[in-house]
Motif scaffolding. Structure first.
Motif, PDB file in Angstrom:
ATOM      1  N   SER A   1     -41.589  -3.069   2.623  1.00 33.51           N
ATOM      2  CA  SER A   1     -42.814  -3.642   2.066  1.00 33.51           C
ATOM      3  C   SER A   1     -43.615  -4.277   3.192  1.00 33.51           C
ATOM      4  CB  SER A   1     -42.468  -4.701   1.011  1.00 33.51           C
ATOM      5  OG  SER A   1     -43.631  -5.394   0.582  1.00 33.51           O
ATOM      6  N   ASP A   2     -44.937  -4.389   2.962  1.00 31.51           N
ATOM      7  CA  ASP A   2     -45.783  -5.129   3.904  1.00 31.51           C
ATOM      8  C   ASP A   2     -46.287  -6.432   3.296  1.00 31.51           C
ATOM      9  OD1 ASP A   2     -47.521  -4.149   2.014  1.00 31.51           O
ATOM     10  OD2 ASP A   2     -48.891  -3.184   3.415  1.00 31.51           O
ATOM     11  N   ASP A   3     -45.716  -6.826   2.168  1.00 31.44           N
ATOM     12  CA  ASP A   3     -46.164  -7.995   1.412  1.00 31.44           C
ATOM     13  C   ASP A   3     -45.396  -9.230   1.886  1.00 31.44           C
ATOM     14  OD1 ASP A   3     -47.080  -9.806  -0.452  1.00 31.44           O
ATOM     15  OD2 ASP A   3     -46.642  -8.570  -2.205  1.00 31.44           O
ATOM     16  N   ILE A   4     -46.119 -10.219   2.416  1.00 35.41           N
ATOM     17  CA  ILE A   4     -45.460 -11.426   2.929  1.00 35.41           C
ATOM     18  C   ILE A   4     -45.564 -12.603   1.966  1.00 35.41           C
ATOM     19  CG2 ILE A   4     -45.820 -10.737   5.320  1.00 35.41           C
ATOM     20  CD1 ILE A   4     -48.107 -12.799   5.446  1.00 35.41           C
ATOM     21  N   ARG A   5     -46.107 -12.386   0.777  1.00 31.80           N
ATOM     22  CA  ARG A   5     -46.286 -13.491  -0.160  1.00 31.80           C
ATOM     23  C   ARG A   5     -44.936 -14.107  -0.524  1.00 31.80           C
ATOM     24  NH1 ARG A   5     -49.594 -10.882  -4.935  1.00 31.80           N
ATOM     25  NH2 ARG A   5     -48.206  -9.158  -4.376  1.00 31.80           N
ATOM     26  N   SER A   6     -44.830 -15.415  -0.305  1.00 32.05           N
ATOM     27  CA  SER A   6     -43.615 -16.194  -0.609  1.00 32.05           C
ATOM     28  C   SER A   6     -42.384 -15.681   0.122  1.00 32.05           C
ATOM     29  CB  SER A   6     -43.343 -16.211  -2.128  1.00 32.05           C
ATOM     30  OG  SER A   6     -44.426 -16.768  -2.835  1.00 32.05           O
ATOM     31  N   SER A   7     -42.567 -14.998   1.227  1.00 33.41           N
ATOM     32  CA  SER A   7     -41.432 -14.468   1.973  1.00 33.41           C
ATOM     33  C   SER A   7     -40.599 -15.598   2.565  1.00 33.41           C
ATOM     34  CB  SER A   7     -41.916 -13.553   3.096  1.00 33.41           C
ATOM     35  OG  SER A   7     -40.843 -13.213   3.950  1.00 33.41           O
ATOM     36  N   LEU A   8     -39.293 -15.537   2.356  1.00 32.58           N
ATOM     37  CA  LEU A   8     -38.402 -16.557   2.909  1.00 32.58           C
ATOM     38  C   LEU A   8     -38.184 -16.364   4.413  1.00 32.58           C
ATOM     39  CD1 LEU A   8     -35.740 -17.044   0.101  1.00 32.58           C
ATOM     40  CD2 LEU A   8     -37.608 -18.554   0.762  1.00 32.58           C
ATOM     41  N   SER A   9     -38.603 -15.246   4.966  1.00 32.76           N
ATOM     42  CA  SER A   9     -38.555 -15.094   6.424  1.00 32.76           C
ATOM     43  C   SER A   9     -39.443 -16.127   7.096  1.00 32.76           C
ATOM     44  CB  SER A   9     -38.984 -13.681   6.825  1.00 32.76           C
ATOM     45  OG  SER A   9     -38.009 -12.727   6.460  1.00 32.76           O
ATOM     46  N   TYR A  10     -40.534 -16.481   6.437  1.00 31.82           N
ATOM     47  CA  TYR A  10     -41.419 -17.495   7.012  1.00 31.82           C
ATOM     48  C   TYR A  10     -40.832 -18.897   6.862  1.00 31.82           C
ATOM     49  CZ  TYR A  10     -45.028 -14.144   8.084  1.00 31.82           C
ATOM     50  OH  TYR A  10     -45.717 -13.092   8.649  1.00 31.82           O
ATOM     51  N   LYS A  11     -40.065 -19.119   5.812  1.00 28.08           N
ATOM     52  CA  LYS A  11     -39.344 -20.392   5.700  1.00 28.08           C
ATOM     53  C   LYS A  11     -38.293 -20.486   6.796  1.00 28.08           C
ATOM     54  CE  LYS A  11     -37.141 -23.346   2.238  1.00 28.08           C
ATOM     55  NZ  LYS A  11     -36.837 -23.501   0.793  1.00 28.08           N
ATOM     56  N   LEU A  12     -37.609 -19.379   7.034  1.00 26.59           N
ATOM     57  CA  LEU A  12     -36.636 -19.321   8.118  1.00 26.59           C
ATOM     58  C   LEU A  12     -37.314 -19.604   9.456  1.00 26.59           C
ATOM     59  CD1 LEU A  12     -33.774 -18.533   9.168  1.00 26.59           C
ATOM     60  CD2 LEU A  12     -34.616 -16.172   9.272  1.00 26.59           C
ATOM     61  N   LYS A  13     -38.479 -19.026   9.660  1.00 28.87           N
ATOM     62  CA  LYS A  13     -39.226 -19.246  10.904  1.00 28.87           C
ATOM     63  C   LYS A  13     -39.554 -20.720  11.098  1.00 28.87           C
ATOM     64  CE  LYS A  13     -43.619 -18.129  13.149  1.00 28.87           C
ATOM     65  NZ  LYS A  13     -44.934 -17.457  12.995  1.00 28.87           N
ATOM     66  N   ARG A  14     -40.033 -21.385  10.044  1.00 28.34           N
ATOM     67  CA  ARG A  14     -40.392 -22.807  10.156  1.00 28.34           C
ATOM     68  C   ARG A  14     -39.185 -23.663  10.515  1.00 28.34           C
ATOM     69  NH1 ARG A  14     -43.490 -21.398   5.622  1.00 28.34           N
ATOM     70  NH2 ARG A  14     -41.968 -22.294   4.184  1.00 28.34           N
ATOM     71  N   ILE A  15     -38.044 -23.361   9.928  1.00 28.17           N
ATOM     72  CA  ILE A  15     -36.828 -24.128  10.231  1.00 28.17           C
ATOM     73  C   ILE A  15     -36.422 -23.926  11.689  1.00 28.17           C
ATOM     74  CG2 ILE A  15     -34.378 -24.384   9.698  1.00 28.17           C
ATOM     75  CD1 ILE A  15     -35.076 -23.429   6.824  1.00 28.17           C
ATOM     76  N   LEU A  16     -36.471 -22.680  12.126  1.00 29.34           N
ATOM     77  CA  LEU A  16     -36.048 -22.368  13.493  1.00 29.34           C
ATOM     78  C   LEU A  16     -37.015 -22.918  14.536  1.00 29.34           C
ATOM     79  CD1 LEU A  16     -34.793 -18.714  13.003  1.00 29.34           C
ATOM     80  CD2 LEU A  16     -33.402 -20.677  13.690  1.00 29.34           C
ATOM     81  N   GLU A  17     -38.293 -22.991  14.209  1.00 33.36           N
ATOM     82  CA  GLU A  17     -39.258 -23.528  15.161  1.00 33.36           C
ATOM     83  C   GLU A  17     -38.943 -24.972  15.528  1.00 33.36           C
ATOM     84  OE1 GLU A  17     -43.312 -20.924  14.302  1.00 33.36           O
ATOM     85  OE2 GLU A  17     -42.893 -22.691  13.087  1.00 33.36           O
ATOM     86  N   PHE A  18     -38.236 -25.672  14.652  1.00 35.38           N
ATOM     87  CA  PHE A  18     -37.853 -27.059  14.911  1.00 35.38           C
ATOM     88  C   PHE A  18     -36.515 -27.145  15.637  1.00 35.38           C
ATOM     89  CE2 PHE A  18     -36.013 -31.179  13.507  1.00 35.38           C
ATOM     90  CZ  PHE A  18     -36.975 -32.020  14.030  1.00 35.38           C
ATOM     91  N   ARG A  19     -35.685 -26.105  15.501  1.00 29.00           N
ATOM     92  CA  ARG A  19     -34.322 -26.201  16.017  1.00 29.00           C
ATOM     93  C   ARG A  19     -34.022 -25.292  17.204  1.00 29.00           C
ATOM     94  NH1 ARG A  19     -30.337 -27.463  10.973  1.00 29.00           N
ATOM     95  NH2 ARG A  19     -31.819 -28.571   9.654  1.00 29.00           N
ATOM     96  N   ALA A  20     -34.831 -24.264  17.411  1.00 22.22           N
ATOM     97  CA  ALA A  20     -34.576 -23.326  18.501  1.00 22.22           C
ATOM     98  C   ALA A  20     -35.583 -23.507  19.630  1.00 22.22           C
ATOM     99  CB  ALA A  20     -34.636 -21.895  17.970  1.00 22.22           C
ATOM    100  N   LYS A  21     -35.290 -22.922  20.766  1.00 23.56           N
ATOM    101  CA  LYS A  21     -36.202 -23.003  21.910  1.00 23.56           C
ATOM    102  C   LYS A  21     -37.486 -22.236  21.637  1.00 23.56           C
ATOM    103  CE  LYS A  21     -36.439 -21.894  26.846  1.00 23.56           C
ATOM    104  NZ  LYS A  21     -35.675 -21.379  28.010  1.00 23.56           N
TER     105      LYS A  21
END
Length: 404
Positions: free
Chosen positions: A325-345
């Motif tokens: 799919s190309d649909d990013i609406r409510s995608s949890l990959s973006y939630k994962l990204k936000r969490i990692l942006e705080f914890r990863a380099k």
């Protein structure tokens, strides 16, 4: 509501309001491909231009060929002009009930949108509400139209497709139709009988709950799988190996899904609508939400226990809410990204289908740069991935196990 006189002098058999989106466009194409004259009204000017050029604004398997076919045959038109609504015998409205940031549904969204189109309604039309509705919205629409002195018939016929499979499922799945009277039921049934052989009749209130129950049931099943995954993973055991074994030649377990991100524009939203309908006493629905929405943080916490994430570049493969799919609406990959942006380099994201996010990187760059990869959306092209670094694969897409 009394039915007005039928008028046969319409330019279109069907006009789809919101027909440029994931639900409306496949439906419009399907009707046109079955020989009906179809008009699309959508406020998204770019989507309308794309459709008229014979292209899809999003991925939908099998729809592009059918779109070009019906355009060439002159059976499909699209416009941003709302006056198109006055030219259709059947008006299919693809506007659902949204949920706000407090997880409360807005039951006024659909009546409010219809109020803006009221000047274009004509006696003899059938108004078909198509997207998910909060229980009672159909009756509210009927009351609104009656109060405005608009004499048209109303039906609620909920869509049941899965994104990416619309052009198969519109023709194969039974269609639920509902209305307040037998003549309107028959009229709605006749419209959708152009697509599918099986018509299932309900009252509007039953149909509203049927739609919510369907999506909520899927969301709960995904939550069960994700909870089982956490239980097994915490013990160092491979949930997908267990799931495959218990389902082998065992029909009663065949519908247990794989673990993975359960998201998108419908399942979470509709579960929260059902919770609101029960005065927030839907304990099972809220538990499912906590499990599914908590999976990204769980994965990051497990990875933190094994790796020094603060010193690592993390690559997320797949940002759409589901595979292919190309649909990013409510995608949890973006939630994962936000969490990692705080914890990863650093966090690098890629997706072969998503075109609306300028921050995405080519797959080759992510593979060459990342110290650790996480599969966010299980796109099939990742199955043959030769990853030079460890891969966290909750889906077991690579076939190397789902333990993290």
């Amino acid at each position: 509501m009394p039915a007005g006189p039928r008028i046969s002098a319409f330019d279109f058999d069907v006009v789809v309001v919101g027909g440029g989106g994931h639900v409306g466009l496949p439906l419009a194409i399907a009707f046109a491909d079955r020989g009906l004259r179809v008009g699309i009204y959508d406020v998204n000017e770019q989507a309308v231009k794309t459709i008229l050029a014979g292209e899809l604004p999003f991925r939908e398997e099998g729809a592009a060929e059918a779109l070009q076919r019906v355009l060439a045959a002159g059976r499909l038109e699209a416009t941003v002009d709302p006056s198109l609504v006055s030219r259709g015998e059947h008006i299919v409205v693809v506007i659902g009930t949204p949920v706000d940031e407090h997880l409360n549904p807005d039951p006024h969204a659909v009546p409010r949108a219809l109020h803006e189109c009221k000047q274009h309604f004509r006696p003899g039309q059938l108004l078909v509400l198509r997207s998910t509705l909060y229980p009672g919205v159909t009756r509210r629409v009927e009351t609104l139209l009656a109060d405005e002195g608009i004499d048209i018939e109303v039906a609620f016929c909920p869509e049941r497709i899965a994104e990416g499979h619309a052009m198969q499922e519109l023709f194969s799945l039974p269609q639920i139709v509902s209305a307040r009277s037998a003549p309107v039921l028959a009229r709605a049934g006749a419209l959708f009988a152009t697509l599918t052989e099986t018509i299932v009749e309900l009252s509007p209130e039953e149909a509203e709950l049927a739609k919510l129950f369907t999506n909520t049931w899927r969301y709960i099943k995904f939550a069960a799988a994700n909870q089982f995954y956490v239980m097994a993973n915490d013990q160092g055991l491979d949930f997908d190996r267990i799931r495959t074994a218990l389902a082998q030649d065992y029909p009663r377990a065949s519908d247990l899904p794989r673990a993975g991100f359960a998201a998108g524009p419908c399942l979470f939203k509709d579960t929260m609508q059902l919770a609101a309908f029960t005065d927030n006493s839907f304990v099972l629905g809220h538990a499912a939400m906590l499990v599914n929405e908590g999976l990204p943080l769980y994965l990051v916490s497990r990875l933190e226990a094994r790796y020094d994430l603060a010193s690592m570049r993390i690559g997320i493969l797949g940002m759409a809410f589901k595979g292919e799919s190309d649909d990013i609406r409510s995608s949890l990959s973006y939630k994962l990204k936000r969490i990692l942006e705080f914890r990863a380099k650093q966090v690098l994201c890629t997706d072969p289908y998503v075109s609306v996010d300028d921050s995405l990187e080519p797959l080759e760059h992510v593979l060459a740069t990342a110290d650790l990869l996480i599969i966010g959306a299980p796109h099939l092209q990742y199955r043959e991935l030769a990853a030079p670094v460890p891969v966290a694969d909750v889906w077991n897409l690579l076939g190397q196990g789902s333990v993290i």
